[in-house]
Motif scaffolding. Structure first.
Motif, PDB file in Angstrom:
ATOM      1  N   GLU A 185       0.837  -1.191   0.000  1.00  0.00           N
ATOM      2  CA  GLU A 185       0.000   0.000   0.000  1.00  0.00           C
ATOM      3  C   GLU A 185       0.881   1.253   0.000  1.00  0.00           C
ATOM      4  N   VAL A 186       0.498   2.230  -0.783  1.00  0.00           N
ATOM      5  CA  VAL A 186       1.135   3.542  -0.788  1.00  0.00           C
ATOM      6  C   VAL A 186       0.066   4.568  -0.425  1.00  0.00           C
ATOM      7  N   GLN A 187       0.295   5.299   0.639  1.00  0.00           N
ATOM      8  CA  GLN A 187      -0.700   6.235   1.164  1.00  0.00           C
ATOM      9  C   GLN A 187      -2.045   5.547   1.409  1.00  0.00           C
ATOM     10  N   GLY A 188      -1.975   4.305   1.878  1.00  0.00           N
ATOM     11  CA  GLY A 188      -3.187   3.559   2.198  1.00  0.00           C
ATOM     12  C   GLY A 188      -3.912   2.985   1.005  1.00  0.00           C
ATOM     13  N   LYS A 189      -3.343   3.132  -0.217  1.00  0.00           N
ATOM     14  CA  LYS A 189      -3.989   2.650  -1.438  1.00  0.00           C
ATOM     15  C   LYS A 189      -3.234   1.467  -2.029  1.00  0.00           C
ATOM     16  N   ARG A 190      -3.977   0.469  -2.454  1.00  0.00           N
ATOM     17  CA  ARG A 190      -3.386  -0.632  -3.213  1.00  0.00           C
ATOM     18  C   ARG A 190      -3.480  -0.311  -4.702  1.00  0.00           C
ATOM     19  N   ARG A 191      -2.518  -0.780  -5.451  1.00  0.00           N
ATOM     20  CA  ARG A 191      -2.496  -0.482  -6.893  1.00  0.00           C
ATOM     21  C   ARG A 191      -3.718  -1.058  -7.589  1.00  0.00           C
ATOM     22  N   THR A 192      -4.193  -2.207  -7.125  1.00  0.00           N
ATOM     23  CA  THR A 192      -5.346  -2.843  -7.760  1.00  0.00           C
ATOM     24  C   THR A 192      -6.645  -2.111  -7.460  1.00  0.00           C
ATOM     25  N   GLU A 193      -6.657  -1.294  -6.397  1.00  0.00           N
ATOM     26  CA  GLU A 193      -7.864  -0.572  -6.014  1.00  0.00           C
ATOM     27  C   GLU A 193      -7.954   0.799  -6.677  1.00  0.00           C
ATOM     28  N   ASP A 194      -6.822   1.513  -6.725  1.00  0.00           N
ATOM     29  CA  ASP A 194      -6.808   2.869  -7.280  1.00  0.00           C
ATOM     30  C   ASP A 194      -5.429   3.113  -7.886  1.00  0.00           C
TER      31      ASP A 194
END
Length: 250
Positions: free
Chosen positions: A65-74
């Motif tokens: 996760e980067v900044q709480g985001k997964r690549r597959t999500e956003d």
């Protein structure tokens, strides 16, 4: 400091073959305003770890996760929070230095005012004022490396992934880069830095992650690793040698 890490790698296993993973259960974090050194021998898995973070490889297990985001999500939010400086400079031969910076700034949505002020600052910092309108194909390797660094820094993402940035740089370029990374940290950006020049990064990184044969064998501040290894006062380079040669582990 924010409770949410800028980068969270949890239980990462992966590599180029499903049957032969290069990475084994890699877990670490990078906090806001922190510089973390990712160190290890050649083939330890440093570049493979970075490729997974950058989205160039898909994990076989685990989450990033980067900044709480997964690549597959956003994907857009994930990648816009990343800046990357590769080990070898990759430039467009028919673009000038200035055009490379402008292209990068536009890609990250940097305003013209910010792009111009940052570009001028970076050109002065890396002594590239006279080369701004030169085609990249006419630059030396060290200058090409400076262009890659300048392109990454013209944007202000939350997290910089920097892979062996000192190769090809002269001593003044190395010092300029280190000083600027400290400025970035002070402004709240985070840095994951891979380097073999341990004596150089020892006093700049807040924490270290030591990779060996695809696994983390130590991580923490230099003082924490010294204490846990039972080697007080040992310089980073000597402590690293102890760890990878099977001395007192952590």
């Amino acid at each position: 400091m924010s409770e949410q890490p800028v980068l969270s790698v949890q239980g990462l296993s992966g590599g180029y073959s499903i049957n032969r993973p290069v990475l084994h259960d890699i877990t670490f974090q990078v906090q806001p305003g922190e510089m973390v050194g990712l160190i290890g021998l050649n083939g330890a898995g440093k570049s493979t770890t970075m490729k997974h973070i950058l989205g160039l490889m898909n994990p076989q297990k685990g989450e990033i996760e980067v900044q709480g985001k997964r690549r597959t999500e956003d994907s857009e939010a994930y990648h816009s929070a990343l800046g990357f400086v590769p080990e070898s400079p990759l430039l467009y031969d028919e673009l000038t230095v200035r055009e490379h910076l402008e292209f990068t700034a536009r890609s990250y949505g940097v305003s013209r005012e910010d792009y111009e002020s940052r570009g001028e600052q970076l050109a002065r910092l890396f002594r590239m004022e006279e080369k701004m309108d030169s085609l990249s194909t006419h630059l030396s390797k060290g200058m090409r490396q400076k262009v890659m660094i300048m392109c990454a820094f013209v944007a202000r993402p939350s997290l910089y992934i920097i892979d062996e940035p000192f190769l090809g740089l002269d001593p003044l370029g190395i010092r300029s880069l280190l000083d600027f990374m400290l400025e970035l940290k002070a402004s709240g950006s985070s840095i994951l830095l891979s380097s073999h020049i341990l004596s150089t990064i020892e006093n700049y990184c807040d924490r270290f992650v030591v990779l060996h044969r695809g696994s983390i064998i130590a991580q923490g501040t230099l003082e924490e690793m010294r204490e846990q290894a039972g080697r007080p006062g040992l310089p980073l380079e000597e402590l690293f040698n102890v760890l990878v040669q099977g001395g007192s582990g952590i």
